[in-house]
Design an enzyme around this catalytic site. Structure first.
Site, PDB file in Angstrom:
ATOM      1  N   LYS A  15       0.668  -1.265  -0.171  1.00  0.00           N
ATOM      2  CA  LYS A  15      -0.052   0.124  -0.004  1.00  0.00           C
ATOM      3  C   LYS A  15       0.928   1.284  -0.139  1.00  0.00           C
ATOM      4  O   LYS A  15       0.578   2.273  -0.788  1.00  0.00           O
ATOM      5  CB  LYS A  15      -0.851  -0.101   1.325  1.00  0.00           C
ATOM      6  CG  LYS A  15      -2.111  -0.952   1.293  1.00  0.00           C
ATOM      7  CD  LYS A  15      -3.014  -0.790   2.480  1.00  0.00           C
ATOM      8  CE  LYS A  15      -2.329  -0.786   3.598  1.00  0.00           C
ATOM      9  NZ  LYS A  15      -1.647  -2.100   4.022  1.00  0.00           N
ATOM     10  N   LYS A  33      -1.112   8.781   6.227  1.00  0.00           N
ATOM     11  CA  LYS A  33      -1.400   7.571   6.934  1.00  0.00           C
ATOM     12  C   LYS A  33      -1.726   7.717   8.309  1.00  0.00           C
ATOM     13  O   LYS A  33      -1.091   7.971   9.387  1.00  0.00           O
ATOM     14  CB  LYS A  33      -0.041   6.626   6.913  1.00  0.00           C
ATOM     15  CG  LYS A  33      -0.411   5.418   7.464  1.00  0.00           C
ATOM     16  CD  LYS A  33       0.503   4.371   7.240  1.00  0.00           C
ATOM     17  CE  LYS A  33       0.272   2.818   7.626  1.00  0.00           C
ATOM     18  NZ  LYS A  33       1.171   1.874   7.054  1.00  0.00           N
ATOM     19  N   ASP A  50       6.589   4.082   7.174  1.00  0.00           N
ATOM     20  CA  ASP A  50       5.632   4.414   6.093  1.00  0.00           C
ATOM     21  C   ASP A  50       5.516   6.042   6.163  1.00  0.00           C
ATOM     22  O   ASP A  50       5.319   6.605   4.833  1.00  0.00           O
ATOM     23  CB  ASP A  50       4.399   3.499   6.203  1.00  0.00           C
ATOM     24  CG  ASP A  50       4.554   2.291   6.130  1.00  0.00           C
ATOM     25  OD1 ASP A  50       5.674   1.696   5.517  1.00  0.00           O
ATOM     26  OD2 ASP A  50       3.458   1.399   6.413  1.00  0.00           O
ATOM     27  N   GLU A 110      -3.775   6.436   3.426  1.00  0.00           N
ATOM     28  CA  GLU A 110      -3.482   4.986   3.599  1.00  0.00           C
ATOM     29  C   GLU A 110      -4.061   4.437   4.581  1.00  0.00           C
ATOM     30  O   GLU A 110      -3.801   4.830   5.808  1.00  0.00           O
ATOM     31  CB  GLU A 110      -1.901   4.677   3.525  1.00  0.00           C
ATOM     32  CG  GLU A 110      -1.500   3.486   3.333  1.00  0.00           C
ATOM     33  CD  GLU A 110      -0.145   3.241   3.558  1.00  0.00           C
ATOM     34  OE1 GLU A 110       0.472   2.090   3.831  1.00  0.00           O
ATOM     35  OE2 GLU A 110       0.663   4.296   3.364  1.00  0.00           O
ATOM     36  N   ASN A 170      -0.102  -4.795  -7.781  1.00  0.00           N
ATOM     37  CA  ASN A 170       1.211  -4.648  -7.392  1.00  0.00           C
ATOM     38  C   ASN A 170       1.903  -5.893  -7.362  1.00  0.00           C
ATOM     39  O   ASN A 170       1.709  -6.814  -6.342  1.00  0.00           O
ATOM     40  CB  ASN A 170       1.042  -3.809  -5.814  1.00  0.00           C
ATOM     41  CG  ASN A 170       2.541  -3.685  -5.339  1.00  0.00           C
ATOM     42  OD1 ASN A 170       3.303  -3.217  -6.222  1.00  0.00           O
ATOM     43  ND2 ASN A 170       2.780  -4.043  -4.098  1.00  0.00           N
TER      44      ASN A 170
END
Length: 212
Positions: A15, A33, A50, A110, A170
């Site tokens: 992701k 996120k 992330d 996200e 992906n």
């Protein structure tokens, strides 16, 4: 500002990678996120890897990108509990709906883990989507088992009348057996379009991104 919620078929389906690819592709876009577990202390604050990747793309503060941060690398509801906290899904929903960023036309939000990951003892990301009605972009990590995971996710979205804008393949493993055949199977079975494909370690390949 258009908002999209990026969820995936599983943890580690890519992701964050795909979200950053979307930000690279679209000018005047950004990613956040809001909830992250598995954070580590750096300069006296909890930091998620992330969120740092999103910061490199966005140049926004970590406070904007990732306001809910927890230590243990487990489900958010467990990580929050271990930190003596709890996640209020209404506050997360309000934050994501009301966040305004200058010059940003597309905001990619996200999620942590997949659609049914618990945020607290009652609520999941599905409850977040019921509150916000933000359309979903589904990241499918192409690996053995992804067809089942993807179709189950589609069923949950359909039953709950959550709009899915499309899905992105992906490619996690360059040596995956029958990769193209798996993608073709998903295209035939899913009721929303294949937006793009990311080859192993490569950039996003536009298929239908103009629909966003």
């Amino acid at each position: 500002m258009k908002r999209y919620f990026v969820t995936g078929t599983d943890t580690d389906c890519g992701k964050t990678f795909v979200t950053n690819q979307l930000v690279n592709y679209f000018s005047n876009s950004a990613a956040i996120k809001p909830i992250a577990s598995g954070c580590e202390y750096s300069e006296n604050q909890l930091v998620n890897s992330d969120a740092l990747l999103h910061q490199q793309q966005n140049h926004l503060s970590l406070e904007i990108i990732n306001p809910w941060r927890f230590r243990l690398p487990v489900s958010p509801h467990l990580s929050a509990r271990e930190d003596g906290a709890s996640i209020d899904v209404h506050k997360v929903a309000d934050y994501c709906l009301n966040l305004q960023l200058n010059d940003i036309k597309k905001l990619f939000i996200e999620g942590a883990g997949g659609l049914m990951v618990p945020l607290n003892e009652q609520d999941t990301w599905l409850d977040f989507l019921k509150l916000t009605r933000i359309p979903v972009i589904l990241v499918v990590g192409m690996k053995l088992g992804c067809i089942n995971h993807t179709l189950l996710t589609q069923e949950v979205l359909e039953i709950n009348k959550i709009k899915c804008q499309g899905w992105i393949a992906n490619c996690l493993d360059q040596d995956m057996l029958m990769l193209d055949e798996n993608i073709n199977t998903l295209e035939a079975k899913l009721k929303y379009p294949l937006l793009a494909r990311t080859n192993y370690g490569g950039k996003i390949s536009d298929i239908c991104l103009s629909s966003l």
